[in-house]
Design an enzyme around this catalytic site. Sequence first.
Site, PDB file in Angstrom:
ATOM      1  N   ASP A 497      37.670  35.497  32.828  1.00 42.83           N
ATOM      2  CA  ASP A 497      37.766  36.903  33.227  1.00 42.83           C
ATOM      3  C   ASP A 497      38.641  37.637  32.203  1.00 42.83           C
ATOM      4  O   ASP A 497      39.267  37.010  31.351  1.00 42.83           O
ATOM      5  CB  ASP A 497      38.404  36.914  34.636  1.00 42.83           C
ATOM      6  CG  ASP A 497      38.415  38.285  35.266  1.00 42.83           C
ATOM      7  OD1 ASP A 497      37.608  39.138  34.860  1.00 42.83           O
ATOM      8  OD2 ASP A 497      39.239  38.499  36.177  1.00 42.83           O
ATOM      9  N   GLU A 500      37.756  41.005  27.610  1.00 47.98           N
ATOM     10  CA  GLU A 500      37.266  42.067  26.693  1.00 47.98           C
ATOM     11  C   GLU A 500      38.058  42.089  25.381  1.00 47.98           C
ATOM     12  O   GLU A 500      37.483  42.479  24.378  1.00 47.98           O
ATOM     13  CB  GLU A 500      37.359  43.425  27.396  1.00 47.98           C
ATOM     14  CG  GLU A 500      36.460  43.545  28.601  1.00 47.98           C
ATOM     15  CD  GLU A 500      36.926  42.706  29.806  1.00 47.98           C
ATOM     16  OE1 GLU A 500      38.149  42.551  29.967  1.00 47.98           O
ATOM     17  OE2 GLU A 500      36.057  42.205  30.544  1.00 47.98           O
ATOM     18  N   ASP A 576      34.064  45.008  38.286  1.00 54.43           N
ATOM     19  CA  ASP A 576      34.770  45.661  39.399  1.00 54.43           C
ATOM     20  C   ASP A 576      34.033  46.872  39.952  1.00 54.43           C
ATOM     21  O   ASP A 576      34.453  48.024  39.783  1.00 54.43           O
ATOM     22  CB  ASP A 576      36.177  46.045  38.938  1.00 54.43           C
ATOM     23  CG  ASP A 576      36.986  44.821  38.558  1.00 54.43           C
ATOM     24  OD1 ASP A 576      36.535  43.693  38.866  1.00 54.43           O
ATOM     25  OD2 ASP A 576      38.061  44.979  37.960  1.00 54.43           O
TER      26      ASP A 576
END
Length: 912
Positions: A497, A500, A576
Amino acid sequence: MVNKFPKIIFSSSYFLYIILMILILFQISSPQETSQNVLCSSVPFCQRLMYSSESQVPLYFLDNKTIEITGTNKDKNNIFKAIIKHYNQEYISNPIDLEMTIYILKRGIFRVKIKPKNQKKFDLTEDDDIFEMKKTIKNSGIKISFGEKNTIIYYFSKKNRIKYELLINQSLFQLIYKVDNKIIYIINSKNLLDIEKIGKDFIPSENDAMTTIKMDMSIPESILLTGLPGRCGSSILSDTNLNWNYHFYNIDIFKYDYNQYNSIYGSIPYLMSFSYGGTIFSGFYWNNPSETFISLKTLNEEKRLIFLSESGIFDFSFFASLNLQHYYKTLNEYIGPSPIPNIFALGYHQSRFSYEDLNDIKKIDEKFDKYGIPYDSIWLDIDHTEEKKYFTYDIKKYPKEDTKNFFLDLDKKGRKAIVILDPHIKVDSWYPVYYKSKNNFFIKNGDSTDFIGKCWCGDSSFFDFFNKDTINYWKNLIIKNEEYFFSGVNNIHIWNDMNEPSVFKISRNTLPKNTIVKYNNQLYEHREVHNIYGYLMHKASYEALLEKYEGKIRPFILTRSYYIGSHKYSAMWTGDSKSNFESLKNTISMMISLSVSGFSFIGCDIGGFAEEGNINLYKRWYQNGVFYPFFRAHSHESVLRREIWLFSENDFDIIKKAIITRYNLIPYIYTQFYLYYKTGMPIIKPLWFWDKSELALTEFADIEYFFGNGILVRPVLDPAEDRNNEINIFLPENYRWYDFYDLNEIEKNKINKKTEYNINNDKIGAFIKGGEIICKKMRIRRSIKKMKNDPLTIIITLDSNNNSKGIIYFDDEESFDYQKDIYSLLNINYSNKEINFVWEKFEYPEVNNIEKIVIIGENDELLYKNNNIKTKLNLQNKEVELETIKNYENKKIEILRLNKFNITDIRKITLK
Ligand code: NOJ
C-alpha cells in the site's frame, strides 16, 4: 462552589489540551486530502508547452546519412537506427541530436525510442524491461526499402494475412504506421516533437527542470478511444480542454471524486482506438514514468493527441489488428501474460483498517465458520505492527507464538493471512530495518542524505526500489525473515500500500521531484521515474514471495500503485473510495479502463472505504462485488464495523447469499482467468466491444459490463433503483439472454433497447449470454481450497440456433505446473440435442466429476412433451438412461445424479 471553579477551568483546558493532542496526532498519522485538481495551468511544464502553437514548418529531420540497420537476428535487420537533427542548428545555442532506435517486433508491433545524444536519461535495462521485447523481436520476413524521402519498413503476416508498414518520412520527421494500407497513426503529424534543453540562465528547481519532452500524434478515422487508466472517469475518452488534460502522476488521493482526467494511484499510459468503423483495433503505449499530460482533440473522425512528459526519453510502441482476439493476443505477448492467480485469491477477502488484535481476528474467523460463510483470507492492516514498523508485530496485540498458531489454523481451513508492507520506514535508530537501511537503501536528498518525510509512523525514509541493493535487501526481509513470516507457515501473502509513494504533509502528497534514486549505478531525479515506483516495489515483493515459497506456490500481491506491466505481478484495487452509490458506479468505468488496458485482476473496496455508508449500499455492493475479479470488503478505521453478522438477520442473509454466489461461480471465474492468461482477452469487457449502437456507447457504456465471456452485469447504482427494485437495462441484439439468478429467458421485446427490468433484494442485473456455458460448484465449504474435489454443475444456455459451447479449465490451483502444460481443458459442445465432451488437453488428471447439467433454452417442444424421449449417456459399449427433469414453460432440462460416473467416461449425452 468556590473550590469547584478552578477545577472546571482545569478540566476544560485539560479537555482542550487532549483535543489538541488528538488533532496533532491525527495530523501526523493521517493523509491530508490531496487537492484533486491538477490543472495543466498549475504545473509549469504543462502550462509552458501544452498550448504552444503548432509549427507550420518541421523542427526536425532525419539525417539520411546516419541510417543504420542492425539487429539481433541472422539477417541483422530488426533494428533501425538514425539520428534526428534540429533544422535550426545554427540558431539554437545547444542543439541536441536525437538518437532514434526502432525495434521491429512480431505481430505488427513497433517500438520507438528517441534519446538525446550524450545525455544520461532513465531507461530500464533490457533485463528489467516492462515489455517482453526480447521475446517478440521479429526474426524474419522484414523488408526495408530506402527512398530519397522515405524509408519504409514492412512485413506481411502470412498467418493473419495482414501487411504492417512503418513509413519514416525523413524531411518532416514523421512516422506513419499503416495496416493493410490504412493509416493508423501519424506520429509528429503537427511538427510538435521537441525536447527542452536547459538554457544557460535556467536553474532547475523542484517545480521545473526544463527537461520536458513533447510529441503529437494523429489517429485518422477513429470512432472510439479508450484506456489511459487509472482515472475515475468514463472508460471512453473524451476531448480535453484548456483546463483539463489526461494526467499521469501517481498520488495518494483520499476519497477521490469523479474526474475524467485526473490521475490517481497508478498510471498505464495506453490508448486503444477503434478505427475505420471499428474494423481495426490499435494500441499505443507511451512509456514514460515522469509526470505526463495528454491532450485530445477530435476533428471529424481524426483524433489528435499531444503527449507531454516532464523528463526522460521518448519510448512508445504501437500495434494494430483486424479483430479483438488477435489484438489482445498481440498485447498479451508484448506486455506478457498475467499469471493464473492462486485460486484462493478469487474468493472472498475480509479486511478492515484495522482489526483490534489477534483475538479480534480470531473471533472473525470463528464467526465465518459459525455462520457457515466461506472466506479465503483475513487481512492485517498497519495496526498489527509495532508503531507502524513494517515486518514487526505489536506483540501486545499479536503475541508471536499465538499469531503463528493462528496462521497455521487458518491454513488447516484452507485460508490465508495477508500482511501489509508499505515502502516508508520509521526513522528510529532502534528499528533494525531502519538502521540497516540508513544511508544505503533509501531515497536521497540532493546532498546525498536520506530523504525524510511523514507517513503513518511519523518521520520516515522511503525505500529506493530502483536500487538493486535495496531490492535485494527488501526481498531478504521477506525470504529470510522467520521472525515475521514464521518458518513452516506457507499461507502468508502481501499487500503493498502507499506505494505511489505516499508522503504526508507535503506538496502533492509524494516525494519531492528533486529527490534522488539510484538505478544501474546512475543517479536520477525522482521526477524522471515517479510513476514506476509502485511497480518496482510490488514486483520485488512478488519475486520475494516466489522465492520464499520455492517457486511452488503462486504468490498473491495486492498493490495500490501500478504501471504498465503491473498485471504480471499483482492484483490492484481502486483505493480510498467513498461509501456511496456514486463511488460504486465509478468502479465500473474504472475497471473497464483498466481491463481493456491489460490489467484484469482488479477490484474495489466492497462497501466503499471512507465515510459511513448504509446497509442498502453495502448489500448492493456485495452483490456487484460477486462480479469483480478481486472481491474484498475493506473499510476505514473511523467507520462502524461492517462484518456481515453485525447486520439484521434479513440483511445478513442477503449478503451471505451474495458471497455464496461468488463461491458457486469459482470454476467459471477460474476458467476466465485461464483464458485471460492464455489469450490476453480482458476479464471485464465493455459492452461496446461487440455492440457499437448508440446506447452501448453512451448511457450504458460505463454502467454495464461483461464479467468473463458469459455474464453481463448491470449493478444497482442508486438508492432509487435499490428502493424500487427496478433498473434500466440494455441487452445487445443478436443474442438470447437469460437471467443469471433464475435462468429465465428474457423476452425478445426487452432486447436491443433501453428497458425496465425488475430485480429484487437478492439480485442485481446479471444476465447470461445465450450460447455460453457456466460451470459452478454448489457445495458450501470454508474456503476454495476445501472445494477442490467438489463436483460440478454445468449450466448450458442456448443461442438462437439452439447451440452452445464452452470450456472448463482444471489444474492444481496453486502451483506453477500449469506453466509446464500440466493442466486439463474440457470442451463442451451442445448442438442438435446432443452434448459432446472433448478433452482438448488432459495433462492434469485430478479433474472433478459432474453432478448436474442444466440446459436452458432448448426450443424443441417435443423433447419436453414426449415422455418416450429419454436422456442417454453413451458409455463405451452401452447406453445408460439418465434421470432428467424437463420443464417446457421455463425451457429448462436438468440432468441429475451424474456424479456416479467418472467425468472422463462422459463423452456424449443425447437428449433426442
Ligand atoms: C490506505 C489504503 O488505501 C487503505 O486501504 C488502508 O486501509 C490504509 N492505507 C491503512 O493502511
